[in-house]
Design a protein around this motif. Sequence first.
Motif, PDB file in Angstrom:
ATOM      1  N   TYR A   1       0.843  -1.186   0.000  1.00  0.00           N
ATOM      2  CA  TYR A   1       0.000   0.000   0.000  1.00  0.00           C
ATOM      3  C   TYR A   1       0.882   1.241   0.000  1.00  0.00           C
ATOM      4  CZ  TYR A   1      -4.188   2.752   0.410  1.00  0.00           C
ATOM      5  OH  TYR A   1      -5.220   3.611   0.126  1.00  0.00           O
ATOM      6  N   ALA A   2       0.964   1.903  -1.175  1.00  0.00           N
ATOM      7  CA  ALA A   2       1.727   3.142  -1.285  1.00  0.00           C
ATOM      8  C   ALA A   2       1.082   4.233  -0.437  1.00  0.00           C
ATOM      9  CB  ALA A   2       1.781   3.588  -2.743  1.00  0.00           C
ATOM     10  N   ASN A   3       1.935   5.134   0.049  1.00  0.00           N
ATOM     11  CA  ASN A   3       1.513   6.250   0.883  1.00  0.00           C
ATOM     12  C   ASN A   3       1.096   5.763   2.272  1.00  0.00           C
ATOM     13  OD1 ASN A   3       0.686   9.009   1.601  1.00  0.00           O
ATOM     14  ND2 ASN A   3       0.641   9.350  -0.610  1.00  0.00           N
ATOM     15  N   ARG A   4       0.239   6.511   2.962  1.00  0.00           N
ATOM     16  CA  ARG A   4       0.027   6.300   4.398  1.00  0.00           C
ATOM     17  C   ARG A   4      -1.342   5.696   4.714  1.00  0.00           C
ATOM     18  NH1 ARG A   4       3.108  10.480   3.149  1.00  0.00           N
ATOM     19  NH2 ARG A   4       4.965  10.889   4.405  1.00  0.00           N
ATOM     20  N   ILE A   5      -1.328   4.838   5.737  1.00  0.00           N
ATOM     21  CA  ILE A   5      -2.557   4.327   6.341  1.00  0.00           C
ATOM     22  C   ILE A   5      -2.528   4.710   7.814  1.00  0.00           C
ATOM     23  CG2 ILE A   5      -3.867   2.269   6.979  1.00  0.00           C
ATOM     24  CD1 ILE A   5      -2.931   0.940   4.445  1.00  0.00           C
TER      25      ILE A   5
ATOM     26  N   VAL B   1      -6.318  -4.795   0.557  1.00  0.00           N
ATOM     27  CA  VAL B   1      -6.214  -3.487  -0.098  1.00  0.00           C
ATOM     28  C   VAL B   1      -4.871  -3.431  -0.816  1.00  0.00           C
ATOM     29  CG1 VAL B   1      -7.750  -2.260   1.478  1.00  0.00           C
ATOM     30  CG2 VAL B   1      -5.313  -2.419   2.022  1.00  0.00           C
ATOM     31  N   VAL B   2      -4.872  -2.756  -1.966  1.00  0.00           N
ATOM     32  CA  VAL B   2      -3.666  -2.655  -2.786  1.00  0.00           C
ATOM     33  C   VAL B   2      -3.562  -1.237  -3.335  1.00  0.00           C
ATOM     34  CG1 VAL B   2      -2.418  -3.518  -4.810  1.00  0.00           C
ATOM     35  CG2 VAL B   2      -3.812  -5.085  -3.455  1.00  0.00           C
ATOM     36  N   ASN B   3      -2.354  -0.705  -3.302  1.00  0.00           N
ATOM     37  CA  ASN B   3      -2.073   0.620  -3.865  1.00  0.00           C
ATOM     38  C   ASN B   3      -0.594   0.635  -4.214  1.00  0.00           C
ATOM     39  OD1 ASN B   3      -2.503   3.286  -4.637  1.00  0.00           O
ATOM     40  ND2 ASN B   3      -2.247   4.109  -2.579  1.00  0.00           N
ATOM     41  N   LEU B   4      -0.271   0.624  -5.495  1.00  0.00           N
ATOM     42  CA  LEU B   4       1.124   0.521  -5.940  1.00  0.00           C
ATOM     43  C   LEU B   4       1.534   1.765  -6.717  1.00  0.00           C
ATOM     44  CD1 LEU B   4       1.069  -3.169  -7.262  1.00  0.00           C
ATOM     45  CD2 LEU B   4       1.783  -2.371  -4.999  1.00  0.00           C
ATOM     46  N   THR B   5       2.787   2.161  -6.555  1.00  0.00           N
ATOM     47  CA  THR B   5       3.319   3.271  -7.346  1.00  0.00           C
ATOM     48  C   THR B   5       4.827   3.125  -7.470  1.00  0.00           C
ATOM     49  OG1 THR B   5       3.258   5.678  -7.656  1.00  0.00           O
ATOM     50  CG2 THR B   5       3.776   4.899  -5.450  1.00  0.00           C
ATOM     51  N   ASN B   6       5.403   3.950  -8.355  1.00  0.00           N
ATOM     52  CA  ASN B   6       6.849   4.060  -8.457  1.00  0.00           C
ATOM     53  C   ASN B   6       7.283   5.366  -7.799  1.00  0.00           C
ATOM     54  OD1 ASN B   6       9.393   5.191 -10.010  1.00  0.00           O
ATOM     55  ND2 ASN B   6       9.452   2.958 -10.159  1.00  0.00           N
ATOM     56  N   HIS B   7       8.382   5.309  -7.043  1.00  0.00           N
ATOM     57  CA  HIS B   7       8.802   6.435  -6.217  1.00  0.00           C
ATOM     58  C   HIS B   7      10.064   7.102  -6.766  1.00  0.00           C
ATOM     59  CE1 HIS B   7       9.168   8.920  -2.684  1.00  0.00           C
ATOM     60  NE2 HIS B   7       8.183   8.293  -2.072  1.00  0.00           N
ATOM     61  N   ALA B   8      10.136   7.314  -8.082  1.00  0.00           N
ATOM     62  CA  ALA B   8      11.282   7.989  -8.677  1.00  0.00           C
ATOM     63  C   ALA B   8      11.229   9.488  -8.393  1.00  0.00           C
ATOM     64  CB  ALA B   8      11.317   7.751 -10.182  1.00  0.00           C
ATOM     65  N   TYR B   9      12.424  10.087  -8.264  1.00  0.00           N
ATOM     66  CA  TYR B   9      12.562  11.538  -8.136  1.00  0.00           C
ATOM     67  C   TYR B   9      13.170  12.077  -9.427  1.00  0.00           C
ATOM     68  CZ  TYR B   9      12.095  10.901  -3.057  1.00  0.00           C
ATOM     69  OH  TYR B   9      11.660  10.577  -1.795  1.00  0.00           O
TER      70      TYR B   9
ATOM     71  N   THR C   1      -1.722   8.505 -16.511  1.00  0.00           N
ATOM     72  CA  THR C   1      -2.000   7.409 -15.579  1.00  0.00           C
ATOM     73  C   THR C   1      -3.474   7.049 -15.584  1.00  0.00           C
ATOM     74  OG1 THR C   1      -1.676   6.639 -13.309  1.00  0.00           O
ATOM     75  CG2 THR C   1      -2.408   8.911 -13.580  1.00  0.00           C
ATOM     76  N   SER C   2      -3.745   5.813 -15.163  1.00  0.00           N
ATOM     77  CA  SER C   2      -5.117   5.361 -14.935  1.00  0.00           C
ATOM     78  C   SER C   2      -5.552   5.611 -13.492  1.00  0.00           C
ATOM     79  CB  SER C   2      -5.232   3.871 -15.256  1.00  0.00           C
ATOM     80  OG  SER C   2      -4.304   3.119 -14.475  1.00  0.00           O
ATOM     81  N   GLU C   3      -4.621   6.084 -12.644  1.00  0.00           N
ATOM     82  CA  GLU C   3      -4.888   6.271 -11.224  1.00  0.00           C
ATOM     83  C   GLU C   3      -5.671   7.558 -10.954  1.00  0.00           C
ATOM     84  OE1 GLU C   3      -3.840   4.072  -8.394  1.00  0.00           O
ATOM     85  OE2 GLU C   3      -4.186   2.973 -10.239  1.00  0.00           O
ATOM     86  N   PRO C   4      -6.395   7.630  -9.821  1.00  0.00           N
ATOM     87  CA  PRO C   4      -7.197   8.825  -9.533  1.00  0.00           C
ATOM     88  C   PRO C   4      -6.435   9.952  -8.867  1.00  0.00           C
ATOM     89  CG  PRO C   4      -7.616   7.165  -7.870  1.00  0.00           C
ATOM     90  CD  PRO C   4      -6.704   6.533  -8.888  1.00  0.00           C
ATOM     91  N   GLY C   5      -5.187   9.698  -8.421  1.00  0.00           N
ATOM     92  CA  GLY C   5      -4.454  10.723  -7.700  1.00  0.00           C
ATOM     93  C   GLY C   5      -2.987  10.734  -8.056  1.00  0.00           C
ATOM     94  N   ILE C   6      -2.314  11.830  -7.660  1.00  0.00           N
ATOM     95  CA  ILE C   6      -0.871  11.920  -7.838  1.00  0.00           C
ATOM     96  C   ILE C   6      -0.294  12.636  -6.615  1.00  0.00           C
ATOM     97  CG2 ILE C   6      -1.041  14.074  -9.196  1.00  0.00           C
ATOM     98  CD1 ILE C   6       1.434  13.064 -10.771  1.00  0.00           C
TER      99      ILE C   6
ATOM    100  N   GLU D   1       4.105  10.646  -7.853  1.00  0.00           N
ATOM    101  CA  GLU D   1       3.683   9.281  -7.554  1.00  0.00           C
ATOM    102  C   GLU D   1       2.203   9.096  -7.913  1.00  0.00           C
ATOM    103  OE1 GLU D   1       4.965   8.425  -3.379  1.00  0.00           O
ATOM    104  OE2 GLU D   1       5.816  10.435  -3.617  1.00  0.00           O
ATOM    105  N   THR D   2       1.953   8.400  -9.016  1.00  0.00           N
ATOM    106  CA  THR D   2       0.583   8.126  -9.439  1.00  0.00           C
ATOM    107  C   THR D   2       0.019   6.992  -8.591  1.00  0.00           C
ATOM    108  OG1 THR D   2       1.459   6.650 -11.147  1.00  0.00           O
ATOM    109  CG2 THR D   2       1.008   8.928 -11.788  1.00  0.00           C
ATOM    110  N   GLN D   3      -1.167   7.226  -7.980  1.00  0.00           N
ATOM    111  CA  GLN D   3      -1.664   6.255  -7.011  1.00  0.00           C
ATOM    112  C   GLN D   3      -3.097   6.575  -6.611  1.00  0.00           C
ATOM    113  OE1 GLN D   3       0.069   7.813  -2.859  1.00  0.00           O
ATOM    114  NE2 GLN D   3       1.626   7.755  -4.463  1.00  0.00           N
TER     115      GLN D   3
END
Length: 354
Positions: free
Chosen positions: A84-88, A175-183, A285-290, A319-321
């Motif tokens: 799960y990318a980002n915070r829970i 729950v699943v949330n994947l992204t790439n964390h490139a700078y 991206t197909s994701e709803p957020g960045i 980070e698209t997610q």
Amino acid sequence: MTGSAENTEVSRAHFASGGAGAAIERWTLRNGRIEATVLTLGATLHTLTAPDRTGATAQILLSTDELGAILGAARHYGTVVGRYANRIADSRITIDGEEHQLAPTGGGVTLHGGPDGFAHRIWAAEEAPGGVRLRLHSPDGDQGFPGALDVQVTYTLSGDALTIDYRATTTRPTVVNLTNHAYFNLSGEGGGDILGHLLTLDAEEYTPVDERLIPYGPYEPVAGTPFDFTAPRPIGKGIHDEHPQLRAGGYDHNWVLRPRPADGSPARAAFLEDPASGRTLEVLTSEPGIQVYTANSFHGAVTGASGVPYGPYAGVALETQHHPDSPHQPSYPSTRLRPGEEFRSTTVLRLGVA
């Protein structure tokens, strides 16, 4: 730029000749003047090379060959983060009435899947048309998440576009949330800060956060705030404004993208331009957020391949997610995945010159 996936040269080698690096593979994708390298450690997008307006090429990702730095706390240089990318919030989730305690990462949250998330694993890899396909098995209960998860990430280079395609299936509701964390630094890795880069985001709203960087509820409009990137704007223009959401010294926030196509195909999310070099990056991206993170907390502890220590604003992560803490926010798009379903997500990084 021209080219297709059929014209992409794919090769692999050991990351290092001895030690832990000998168990890690480095895959190189080359198409014309665009080159990407991918590590099996963390399914990491390690480098990305592109020409400027004069034709001179540069490596445009913050990157290091020091394994400890790649895995350093909260840095995640180019890794795939999950499950799960980002915070829970509160390091727990409830699914179908059953509570699951997650492995905490500190500060009252679980960040990027836990302290031993996907970024720390060595993935299996095989050549795919125009790229490399990486696979990972995450057992039931991994970092506290229910369900055995089988994950697949494919990098494909076609002409001026690098596509990252994510797939996952589960044995139990999860729950699943994947992204790439490139700078990214389009001036070139180590080429100064990104405050002068022009950023455009296809988003009229964002998710403001509390002191834990957890969204506290409804979306808020960006209009009239330092979060308005609906038109090209230097990243540094409002980054030090007296705004309660900028208390961390910069951006580390999720923008709510305009509605995505119903068929799951990627649409534009962001456009980044470096006026000095002319390099551009379009993110679809197909994701709803960045999530936009401007490396606010970097303080020179890591030195890149250029020999320049990475300080604040050395790069920007796009980070698209799905939105942070979605399992606790029923009004956000769901991140639930059930047996028999397939998680699918696609992000395209398209390089160009202004």
